[in-house]
Scaffold this motif. Structure first.
Motif, PDB file in Angstrom:
ATOM      1  N   UNK A   4       0.843  -1.190   0.000  1.00  0.00           N
ATOM      2  CA  UNK A   4       0.000   0.000   0.000  1.00  0.00           C
ATOM      3  C   UNK A   4       0.886   1.250   0.000  1.00  0.00           C
ATOM      4  N   UNK A   5       0.563   2.198  -0.888  1.00  0.00           N
ATOM      5  CA  UNK A   5       1.379   3.402  -0.996  1.00  0.00           C
ATOM      6  C   UNK A   5       0.565   4.538  -1.585  1.00  0.00           C
ATOM      7  N   UNK A   6       1.125   5.740  -1.497  1.00  0.00           N
ATOM      8  CA  UNK A   6       0.496   6.914  -2.087  1.00  0.00           C
ATOM      9  C   UNK A   6       1.573   7.731  -2.787  1.00  0.00           C
ATOM     10  N   UNK A   7       1.259   8.180  -4.006  1.00  0.00           N
ATOM     11  CA  UNK A   7       2.195   8.940  -4.819  1.00  0.00           C
ATOM     12  C   UNK A   7       1.597  10.313  -5.106  1.00  0.00           C
ATOM     13  N   UNK A   8       2.384  11.365  -4.887  1.00  0.00           N
ATOM     14  CA  UNK A   8       1.928  12.731  -5.121  1.00  0.00           C
ATOM     15  C   UNK A   8       2.718  13.336  -6.275  1.00  0.00           C
ATOM     16  N   UNK A   9       2.003  14.014  -7.187  1.00  0.00           N
ATOM     17  CA  UNK A   9       2.691  14.691  -8.285  1.00  0.00           C
ATOM     18  C   UNK A   9       1.909  15.933  -8.709  1.00  0.00           C
ATOM     19  N   UNK A  24      -3.518   6.738  -4.725  1.00  0.00           N
ATOM     20  CA  UNK A  24      -3.511   5.741  -3.659  1.00  0.00           C
ATOM     21  C   UNK A  24      -3.484   4.352  -4.294  1.00  0.00           C
ATOM     22  N   UNK A  25      -2.621   3.484  -3.792  1.00  0.00           N
ATOM     23  CA  UNK A  25      -2.481   2.128  -4.325  1.00  0.00           C
ATOM     24  C   UNK A  25      -2.557   1.147  -3.171  1.00  0.00           C
ATOM     25  N   UNK A  26      -3.465   0.167  -3.266  1.00  0.00           N
ATOM     26  CA  UNK A  26      -3.558  -0.814  -2.181  1.00  0.00           C
ATOM     27  C   UNK A  26      -2.740  -2.070  -2.507  1.00  0.00           C
ATOM     28  N   UNK A  27      -2.759  -3.028  -1.602  1.00  0.00           N
ATOM     29  CA  UNK A  27      -1.934  -4.230  -1.752  1.00  0.00           C
ATOM     30  C   UNK A  27      -2.318  -5.077  -2.960  1.00  0.00           C
ATOM     31  N   UNK A  30      -5.052  -2.052  -6.822  1.00  0.00           N
ATOM     32  CA  UNK A  30      -6.116  -1.096  -7.142  1.00  0.00           C
ATOM     33  C   UNK A  30      -5.604   0.315  -6.895  1.00  0.00           C
ATOM     34  N   UNK A  31      -5.930   1.243  -7.801  1.00  0.00           N
ATOM     35  CA  UNK A  31      -5.451   2.613  -7.707  1.00  0.00           C
ATOM     36  C   UNK A  31      -6.612   3.604  -7.781  1.00  0.00           C
ATOM     37  N   UNK A  32      -6.544   4.635  -6.960  1.00  0.00           N
ATOM     38  CA  UNK A  32      -7.470   5.763  -7.049  1.00  0.00           C
ATOM     39  C   UNK A  32      -6.642   7.033  -7.085  1.00  0.00           C
ATOM     40  N   UNK A  33      -6.857   7.857  -8.120  1.00  0.00           N
ATOM     41  CA  UNK A  33      -6.148   9.131  -8.247  1.00  0.00           C
ATOM     42  C   UNK A  33      -7.123  10.274  -8.025  1.00  0.00           C
ATOM     43  N   UNK A  34      -6.684  11.290  -7.271  1.00  0.00           N
ATOM     44  CA  UNK A  34      -7.587  12.369  -6.866  1.00  0.00           C
ATOM     45  C   UNK A  34      -6.820  13.686  -6.798  1.00  0.00           C
ATOM     46  N   UNK A  35      -7.515  14.776  -7.123  1.00  0.00           N
ATOM     47  CA  UNK A  35      -6.936  16.118  -7.118  1.00  0.00           C
ATOM     48  C   UNK A  35      -7.378  16.908  -5.893  1.00  0.00           C
ATOM     49  N   UNK A  36      -6.555  17.928  -5.535  1.00  0.00           N
ATOM     50  CA  UNK A  36      -7.046  18.885  -4.546  1.00  0.00           C
ATOM     51  C   UNK A  36      -8.040  19.864  -5.179  1.00  0.00           C
ATOM     52  N   UNK A  37      -8.041  19.997  -6.504  1.00  0.00           N
ATOM     53  CA  UNK A  37      -9.025  20.805  -7.218  1.00  0.00           C
ATOM     54  C   UNK A  37     -10.349  20.035  -7.292  1.00  0.00           C
ATOM     55  N   UNK A  38     -11.365  20.536  -6.586  1.00  0.00           N
ATOM     56  CA  UNK A  38     -12.676  19.910  -6.618  1.00  0.00           C
ATOM     57  C   UNK A  38     -12.764  18.572  -5.924  1.00  0.00           C
ATOM     58  N   UNK A  39     -11.678  18.158  -5.234  1.00  0.00           N
ATOM     59  CA  UNK A  39     -11.603  16.802  -4.670  1.00  0.00           C
ATOM     60  C   UNK A  39     -12.015  15.776  -5.733  1.00  0.00           C
ATOM     61  N   UNK A  40     -11.539  16.023  -6.960  1.00  0.00           N
ATOM     62  CA  UNK A  40     -11.956  15.242  -8.130  1.00  0.00           C
ATOM     63  C   UNK A  40     -11.219  13.914  -8.203  1.00  0.00           C
ATOM     64  N   UNK A  41     -11.971  12.844  -8.384  1.00  0.00           N
ATOM     65  CA  UNK A  41     -11.404  11.539  -8.704  1.00  0.00           C
ATOM     66  C   UNK A  41     -11.102  11.527 -10.200  1.00  0.00           C
ATOM     67  N   UNK A  42      -9.828  11.432 -10.558  1.00  0.00           N
ATOM     68  CA  UNK A  42      -9.466  11.428 -11.979  1.00  0.00           C
ATOM     69  C   UNK A  42      -9.484  10.019 -12.561  1.00  0.00           C
ATOM     70  N   UNK A  43      -9.245   9.011 -11.721  1.00  0.00           N
ATOM     71  CA  UNK A  43      -9.292   7.632 -12.227  1.00  0.00           C
ATOM     72  C   UNK A  43      -9.409   6.644 -11.082  1.00  0.00           C
ATOM     73  N   UNK A  44     -10.023   5.518 -11.400  1.00  0.00           N
ATOM     74  CA  UNK A  44     -10.073   4.361 -10.496  1.00  0.00           C
ATOM     75  C   UNK A  44      -9.678   3.150 -11.326  1.00  0.00           C
ATOM     76  N   UNK A  45      -8.569   2.528 -10.980  1.00  0.00           N
ATOM     77  CA  UNK A  45      -8.080   1.396 -11.754  1.00  0.00           C
ATOM     78  C   UNK A  45      -8.293   0.099 -10.978  1.00  0.00           C
ATOM     79  N   UNK A  46      -9.048  -0.807 -11.592  1.00  0.00           N
ATOM     80  CA  UNK A  46      -9.286  -2.120 -11.002  1.00  0.00           C
ATOM     81  C   UNK A  46      -9.073  -3.190 -12.074  1.00  0.00           C
ATOM     82  N   UNK A  47      -8.952  -4.420 -11.645  1.00  0.00           N
ATOM     83  CA  UNK A  47      -8.732  -5.494 -12.601  1.00  0.00           C
ATOM     84  C   UNK A  47     -10.046  -6.124 -13.038  1.00  0.00           C
TER      85      UNK A  47
END
Length: 353
Positions: A4-9, A24-27, A30-47
């Motif tokens: 589990x990890x979190x990457x900021x860019x 955010x990446x879990x074990x 699965x990944x969820x990417x989110x912005x501080x602008x609008x608390x917007x979810x930009x993507x959710x990656x699942x298998x």
């Protein structure tokens, strides 16, 4: 092995400030990417059932696209999500006029709503989950809302493949508050595709009929013997093809509020894509879910080089009933200093072979 990890860019800029993206990446990967602008979810990656990962939500990879287009992809809505008739309401004997940003009506909190704000973000990484905390103070009188509203949310990704939203809010004077997230799901994970093969199940016996301005008419109607009965599940194509007048009003699809039954041991809604095998379960403390099938997608913008078609995604917007402040029997969306707002929604992601 994935840990589990979190990457900021950096993602871009807004009004001279940096827009950041946290992934955010879990074990399980699965990944969820989110912005501080609008608390917007930009993507959710699942298998999918073949073990292939893909983004199952609609979102842009460039900040300029978020500024140019307004489909509310993955955005936080508020202070009040949905429409308010003529932007008007009465509270404690006072009459209030909100900004009118959709014809004569108020929508999603006004033109510069929560989805257009830069939120303060903090990150907490734990053994089996990552928690992003979002905070924003809405000023008294902004867009016509009374009270300084201290809005607070957390987005949690855990190792159960759950995305959990916890909403809280405080105010210094009586106001109205009914936030939501406008995430669009497309479980196929394929850009340029539609959700027509998806199957939707909603544990609801009642829904809100709407008029031509997409506003509730004030009636709560049974789903019995209608196309809006989703208790046994329906394919989206079946719904879209139906000639029910209320579907035609909404642009040949759903843009309707379903009042949730909330039975212990059952999810409030389930979305399933038989082609990918991806399954999404939603459970919420909110009174209702607004289901929207992208009926008005104009197709004048792209995601990953593919034109976004009509029916590109489906929303499950959990919230209090739309325009509740103007309709007796629709529930209470009044926020008072002595009683903070609290609500939780969980989305659970899985695959079926």
């Amino acid at each position: 092995m994935i840990f589990i990890e979190v990457i900021k860019k950096r993602f871009g800029h807004f009004e001279g400030e940096t827009v950041w993206q946290w992934t955010m990446i879990n074990d399980h990967g699965m990944k969820i990417s989110v912005l501080n602008y609008g608390a917007i979810i930009t993507s959710i990656e699942t298998k999918d059932k073949f073990g292939e990962y893909a983004n199952i939500s609609l979102g842009f990879s460039d900040m300029d696209d978020y500024l140019a287009y307004s489909p509310y992809f993955g955005a936080t809505l508020g202070p009040v999500a949905g429409r308010i008739t003529k932007g008007q309401f009465s509270l404690d004997g006072e009459e209030y006029q909100l900004t009118q940003n959709e014809g004569a009506n108020h929508r999603h909190g006004g033109k510069l709503n929560f989805s257009k704000k830069l939120w303060n973000v903090s990150v907490e990484k734990e053994l089996d989950q990552i928690v992003l905390t979002f905070e924003y103070t809405w000023a008294d009188g902004e867009n016509g809302y009374p009270g300084n509203i201290n809005a607070h949310m957390t987005y949690t990704l855990n190792n159960k493949n759950e995305w959990i939203i916890d909403y809280t809010a405080h105010t210094d004077k009586p106001t109205i508050y009914n936030p939501s997230n406008h995430i669009y799901f497309n479980l196929s994970g394929k850009a340029g595709s539609t959700i027509l093969p998806h199957q939707l199940w909603v544990n609801s016996e009642k829904f809100l009929p709407i008029d031509k301005e997409m506003l509730p008419i004030g009636e709560i109607r049974s789903v019995e013997n209608t196309i809006f009965d989703l208790r046994a599940g329906r394919e989206m194509m079946e719904i879209i093809k139906n000639q029910d007048e209320l579907l035609q009003i909404a642009g040949k699809g759903l843009d309707h509020t379903f009042i949730l039954k909330h039975e212990n041991g059952k999810p409030d809604a389930v979305l399933f894509d038989p082609q990918s095998g991806r399954r999404l379960e939603m459970e919420t403390e909110a009174d209702s879910v607004l289901v929207y099938t992208s009926n008005s997608m104009a197709g004048d913008f792209e995601i990953n080089g593919k034109t976004v078609p009509k029916y590109a995604g489906i929303t499950l917007e959990t919230q209090g009933l739309v325009d509740a402040i103007n309709h007796p029997g629709f529930g209470n969306i009044v926020l008072r200093p002595e009683k903070p707002f609290k609500s939780k929604t969980a989305f659970r992601f899985a695959v079926e072979s």
